[in-house]
Design a protein around this motif. Sequence first.
Motif, PDB file in Angstrom:
ATOM      1  N   LEU A  99     -10.966  -9.404  -2.279  1.00  0.00           N
ATOM      2  CA  LEU A  99     -11.800  -8.207  -2.151  1.00  0.00           C
ATOM      3  C   LEU A  99     -10.927  -6.956  -2.114  1.00  0.00           C
ATOM      4  O   LEU A  99      -9.863  -6.947  -1.489  1.00  0.00           O
ATOM      5  CB  LEU A  99     -12.640  -8.296  -0.873  1.00  0.00           C
ATOM      6  N   MET A 100     -11.393  -5.899  -2.764  1.00  0.00           N
ATOM      7  CA  MET A 100     -10.688  -4.617  -2.759  1.00  0.00           C
ATOM      8  C   MET A 100     -11.638  -3.547  -2.235  1.00  0.00           C
ATOM      9  O   MET A 100     -12.330  -2.863  -3.003  1.00  0.00           O
ATOM     10  CB  MET A 100     -10.203  -4.276  -4.172  1.00  0.00           C
ATOM     11  N   PRO A 101     -11.702  -3.379  -0.918  1.00  0.00           N
ATOM     12  CA  PRO A 101     -12.715  -2.499  -0.319  1.00  0.00           C
ATOM     13  C   PRO A 101     -12.584  -1.031  -0.699  1.00  0.00           C
ATOM     14  O   PRO A 101     -13.571  -0.294  -0.657  1.00  0.00           O
ATOM     15  CB  PRO A 101     -12.512  -2.714   1.189  1.00  0.00           C
ATOM     16  N   TRP A 102     -11.400  -0.582  -1.064  1.00  0.00           N
ATOM     17  CA  TRP A 102     -11.218   0.820  -1.443  1.00  0.00           C
ATOM     18  C   TRP A 102     -11.915   1.159  -2.760  1.00  0.00           C
ATOM     19  O   TRP A 102     -12.107   2.326  -3.075  1.00  0.00           O
ATOM     20  CB  TRP A 102      -9.729   1.147  -1.541  1.00  0.00           C
ATOM     21  N   HIS A 123      -7.237   6.774  -1.048  1.00  0.00           N
ATOM     22  CA  HIS A 123      -8.201   5.924  -0.351  1.00  0.00           C
ATOM     23  C   HIS A 123      -7.855   5.655   1.109  1.00  0.00           C
ATOM     24  O   HIS A 123      -8.693   5.178   1.866  1.00  0.00           O
ATOM     25  CB  HIS A 123      -8.330   4.580  -1.077  1.00  0.00           C
ATOM     26  N   GLY A 124      -6.630   5.923   1.502  1.00  0.00           N
ATOM     27  CA  GLY A 124      -6.230   5.644   2.866  1.00  0.00           C
ATOM     28  C   GLY A 124      -5.677   4.235   3.009  1.00  0.00           C
ATOM     29  O   GLY A 124      -5.213   3.621   2.042  1.00  0.00           O
ATOM     30  N   LYS A 125      -5.755   3.710   4.230  1.00  0.00           N
ATOM     31  CA  LYS A 125      -5.130   2.419   4.527  1.00  0.00           C
ATOM     32  C   LYS A 125      -6.186   1.376   4.887  1.00  0.00           C
ATOM     33  O   LYS A 125      -7.117   1.644   5.648  1.00  0.00           O
ATOM     34  CB  LYS A 125      -4.133   2.565   5.680  1.00  0.00           C
ATOM     35  N   TYR A 155      -8.327   1.320   8.282  1.00  0.00           N
ATOM     36  CA  TYR A 155      -7.516   1.900   9.350  1.00  0.00           C
ATOM     37  C   TYR A 155      -7.747   3.406   9.395  1.00  0.00           C
ATOM     38  O   TYR A 155      -7.481   4.125   8.426  1.00  0.00           O
ATOM     39  CB  TYR A 155      -6.038   1.595   9.102  1.00  0.00           C
ATOM     40  N   VAL A 156      -8.265   3.860  10.546  1.00  0.00           N
ATOM     41  CA  VAL A 156      -8.540   5.288  10.745  1.00  0.00           C
ATOM     42  C   VAL A 156      -7.780   5.731  11.996  1.00  0.00           C
ATOM     43  O   VAL A 156      -8.266   5.575  13.129  1.00  0.00           O
ATOM     44  CB  VAL A 156     -10.051   5.552  10.915  1.00  0.00           C
TER      45      VAL A 156
END
Length: 321
Positions: free
Chosen positions: A273-276, A115-117, A164-165
């Motif tokens: 909240l868990m946006p991933w 999922h990334g950061k 974070y991208v």
Amino acid sequence: MPDWTQIEFQAFINQYDKSMVLNYAPTIMHSKKDKEPEAFKSLIALLFIFGFLLIYIAISIIFLPIYFSPYLFYPIVGITGLISAILLYYYIKSNVNIKLKECWFEIYEYYSPEHGKYFCIVYYPIFSGKCHPNKAKNIVYKLYQDELIKSKLDIAQVEVHFKYVPSETPKFKPLGYFFQYGRGFPFQSEEIDRNAWKYFPINKSFDENYLATANWDHQFEWREDLELDYDKLHSYAPWLLHKWDENTLKPLTEEYKKTLNIEMRPIKAYPGLMPWKGNLESQEFENYKSYKDLQIMNEVIEKIIGLEVKIKKIKDLEGFL
């Protein structure tokens, strides 16, 4: 175990830009009519004195056929009555504005190869106090604050989420807000839902659509919600706009958590909240500590007064405290 990992502020700014903490701190509209009685100890003294007066009068009536001294009875009743009136007047006139004092924050990080950061800044707006709309229950609530929390400060929570991208500019992409949404209820309603956490995309805050305190429990709604609620908007005007700066925005330390007695407060320990996981608008969150303070307050009332007695006014507590 939560998926979020807390990051120390110094470690965060060593690697990233600290300006985002200030830039995304929620601007809050707060009613100047949100007040609480300041002279709480005067009220407690009033209840004890008034209770003594009632007991004395009752005893005097019981022993009236045997002995009655007007030279003793009337001065005692007059003096205690006068003191009670002074204390009551002082308590009523001692209402002070509840103010936003400062805002503390914590930073959390989530990472997985899939999922990334993601980052979350949890802001804790600190109010100078809280006043329960039920005047009688407010006395018990103040006792709870004084004896268990050791502080009358009230703490709210607002989460701001980022993805974070590293390949893009800016690297932190704001996603939105997550907080207890109090829209639709009167400001002084006892009926509150502390599990009404709701996500809003970041563009909800555009065009000066600030957060506004929705009720006495310091839940939030949006400025546009408030503008649609004519009664609340005008009954609780004026509304003060509070913005944070580097002097009032501070990282929440473990030492200060102990000072605030966080464990005794209905504060969740990590972001909800868990946006991933996606579907941000439909995600729900329940905090097992949500009603901890109110539960303790009600338990105290039940033990002292009982389940049958309904209290609404200060006089309903007379004879019990």
